[in-house]
Design an enzyme around this catalytic site. Structure first.
Site, short mmCIF file in Angstrom:
data_model
loop_
_atom_site.label_atom_id
_atom_site.label_comp_id
_atom_site.label_asym_id
_atom_site.label_seq_id
_atom_site.Cartn_x
_atom_site.Cartn_y
_atom_site.Cartn_z
N SER A 45 -4.52 0.20 -3.06
CA SER A 45 -4.97 1.62 -2.61
C SER A 45 -6.40 1.37 -1.75
CB SER A 45 -5.12 2.33 -3.81
OG SER A 45 -5.69 3.86 -3.26
N GLU A 46 -6.21 2.04 -0.68
CA GLU A 46 -7.44 1.89 0.34
C GLU A 46 -8.83 2.15 -0.35
OE1 GLU A 46 -5.33 5.41 2.40
OE2 GLU A 46 -4.75 3.64 0.83
N ASN A 47 -8.93 2.94 -1.35
CA ASN A 47 -10.16 3.19 -1.99
C ASN A 47 -10.71 2.09 -2.73
OD1 ASN A 47 -8.15 3.77 -3.66
ND2 ASN A 47 -9.64 5.22 -4.92
N GLY A 48 -9.90 0.88 -2.78
CA GLY A 48 -10.59 -0.19 -3.48
C GLY A 48 -10.09 -0.55 -4.85
N ASN A 92 0.78 -0.92 -0.02
CA ASN A 92 0.09 0.15 0.09
C ASN A 92 0.81 1.41 0.07
OD1 ASN A 92 -1.42 2.44 1.80
ND2 ASN A 92 -3.14 1.01 1.07
#
Length: 213
Positions: free
Chosen positions: A47-50, A24
């Protein structure tokens, strides 16, 4: 001192990521790392938004306005990449499935504490957000940042003076002056120094002792 510029810092870190790791990249300098991962090396960027399988930044004429990272920057998707729900993305983080998280920081302490979300009680920045999840949930945390603030204050310190993001989490720090491991016994240990930078130069710019191997 010559040192690394930000592109060289990102390239140096990208070179050290092993084959097969899920990684990440945080907002800021960390996002540049994705541009320097060798295309023949299987490093899966998250990426933490998917997004899982994120690629480097697109050429200006190839931007997809619907494909952005958590910092709202345009990115690409590598072959085999996929999208997922935001909750599933954080389940990957909180479940310990991310091999490496790369974050920027305001300060890193010699015991591995990281402060990267606020510099005072009056900061208007949003809450700590995903950085705290990433710092606690990823298998290892590397930091990439300038070695000092714009006014010359050290960012490698004995103890963080800013609110912590995650305690005792940082394993390695990449700066414009070099690369430094964080050892439980010694604190900051020099791995490599940037071109034109001596140990004395790096020590003078640091707020904690730098140990050699």
């Amino acid at each position: 001192m010559q040192g690394f510029d930000r592109k060289a810092m990102a390239a140096r870190l990208a070179h050290d990521i092993p084959e097969g790791w899920y990684v990440n990249l945080g907002i800021g300098i960390p996002t540049m790392v994705g541009d320097y991962v060798p295309l023949d090396r299987e490093v899966i960027l998250h990426s933490e938004n998917g997004i899982l399988g994120m690629g480097p930044a697109p050429a200006p004429d190839k931007v997809d306005p619907w494909l952005v990272n958590a910092g709202k920057q345009a990115v690409t998707l590598r072959a085999g990449g996929s999208y997922c729900h935001h909750a599933d993305s954080f389940a990957m983080i909180r479940g310990g499935h991310i091999d490496l998280c790369v974050l920027g920081a305001f300060e890193v302490a010699q015991n591995g504490d990281i402060a990267n979300w606020a510099t005072s009680e009056n900061d208007t920045a949003p809450a700590v957000g995903g950085a705290m999840d990433l710092g606690a949930g990823a298998k290892r945390l590397w930091v990439i940042m300038e070695h000092t603030t714009k006014d010359g204050r050290p960012k490698l310190v004995e103890r963080c003076g800013y609110p912590l993001t995650t305690p005792s989490a940082v394993k390695r720090v990449y700066t414009n002056l070099g690369v430094f491991d964080v050892s439980p016994d010694k604190g900051f240990v020099v791995v490599d120094l940037a071109p034109g930078v001596s140990l004395e130069d790096a020590q003078a710019a640091s707020g904690a002792v730098l140990h050699t191997q």
